[in-house]
Design a protein around this motif. Structure first.
Motif, PDB file in Angstrom:
ATOM      1  N   ARG A  59       0.836  -1.209   0.000  1.00  0.00           N
ATOM      2  CA  ARG A  59       0.000   0.000   0.000  1.00  0.00           C
ATOM      3  C   ARG A  59       0.867   1.254   0.000  1.00  0.00           C
ATOM      4  O   ARG A  59       0.589   2.216  -0.729  1.00  0.00           O
ATOM      5  N   ASN A  63       1.063   3.922  -3.266  1.00  0.00           N
ATOM      6  CA  ASN A  63       0.740   5.344  -3.190  1.00  0.00           C
ATOM      7  C   ASN A  63       1.946   6.227  -3.470  1.00  0.00           C
ATOM      8  O   ASN A  63       1.793   7.351  -3.956  1.00  0.00           O
ATOM      9  N   LEU A  68      -2.695   7.363  -8.238  1.00  0.00           N
ATOM     10  CA  LEU A  68      -3.929   6.592  -8.195  1.00  0.00           C
ATOM     11  C   LEU A  68      -5.158   7.441  -8.503  1.00  0.00           C
ATOM     12  O   LEU A  68      -6.136   6.948  -9.080  1.00  0.00           O
ATOM     13  N   GLU A  96      -8.608   1.788  -4.919  1.00  0.00           N
ATOM     14  CA  GLU A  96      -7.328   1.508  -4.262  1.00  0.00           C
ATOM     15  C   GLU A  96      -7.378   0.159  -3.535  1.00  0.00           C
ATOM     16  O   GLU A  96      -6.447  -0.649  -3.641  1.00  0.00           O
ATOM     17  N   LYS A 156       5.352  10.236 -10.960  1.00  0.00           N
ATOM     18  CA  LYS A 156       4.338   9.230 -10.670  1.00  0.00           C
ATOM     19  C   LYS A 156       4.063   8.421 -11.934  1.00  0.00           C
ATOM     20  O   LYS A 156       4.040   8.960 -13.045  1.00  0.00           O
TER      21      LYS A 156
END
Length: 199
Positions: A59, A63, A68, A96, A156
């Motif tokens: 997780r 992130n 996301l 998510e 990202k």
């Protein structure tokens, strides 16, 4: 083996975390992919950690590495225009959880696999395509390309393409099919995601 590797990659969110880092490059986006993969390899590949601990680490890495919110909007597609703010918020949260539950524990075995970055190509705006392949002992390399966005220096991942198949587009098509089966309502997808994630 190629089919099983491809099935693992059906979730774009999990891809970065399979492989050891390649040698450093001179491109910031390529460096980002290498750094994330190195961190993920050491974290998710640690022997003796529990499934719950792997999920927690996944997780955090998810992130850190992926945008996301952007991906969630993309996979929701045109249907997002008809969704209420409350539906959009719940969808993002469920999306998510869906990614984490679907892929976190698929990456216990990180041996004999390596990511090699080949080059980086600038795209429009702040996006860069990082071209790489997966090296697996005794097999042909599997091409994997990463679309990386530079948001004021914060990199990202916004899409991953494996052997020519975009993971974001694949997920968007799957979600669109669920929405069509629900009479074109985003609530149908939200209900399906609730069932999938146990919410």
């Amino acid at each position: 083996m190629r089919a099983s590797i491809r099935s693992i990659f059906l979730g774009f969110a999990a891809l970065t975390f399979l492989f050891a880092a390649a040698p450093a490059s001179a491109n910031p986006s390529a460096d980002f992919i290498e750094a994330v993969s190195s961190k993920a390899f050491s974290s998710l590949g640690e022997n003796g950690i529990s499934d719950d601990e792997r999920v927690k680490r996944f997780r955090v890495l998810l992130n850190d590495a992926f945008d996301l919110k952007y991906i969630g909007r993309f996979v929701l597609g045109v249907h997002g225009r008809r969704a209420t703010d409350e539906e959009k918020t719940e969808f993002q949260s469920l999306f998510e959880k869906f990614v984490i539950q679907a892929y976190a524990n698929r990456f216990r075995d990180l041996t004999d696999k390596k990511l090699k970055v080949i080059r980086a190509e600038p795209l429009s705006g702040k996006d860069t395509l990082v071209i790489s392949h997966i090296e697996i002992a005794g097999q042909q390399p599997i091409p994997v390309n990463w679309k990386v966005r530079d948001g004021n220096g914060a990199h990202k991942i916004i899409d991953v393409t494996v052997e020519g198949i975009s993971m974001s587009v694949t997920q968007r098509d799957e979600f669109a099919a669920v929405i069509r089966q629900s009479g074109g309502k985003v609530t149908g997808l939200i209900k399906a995601l609730r069932r999938k994630t146990g919410e």
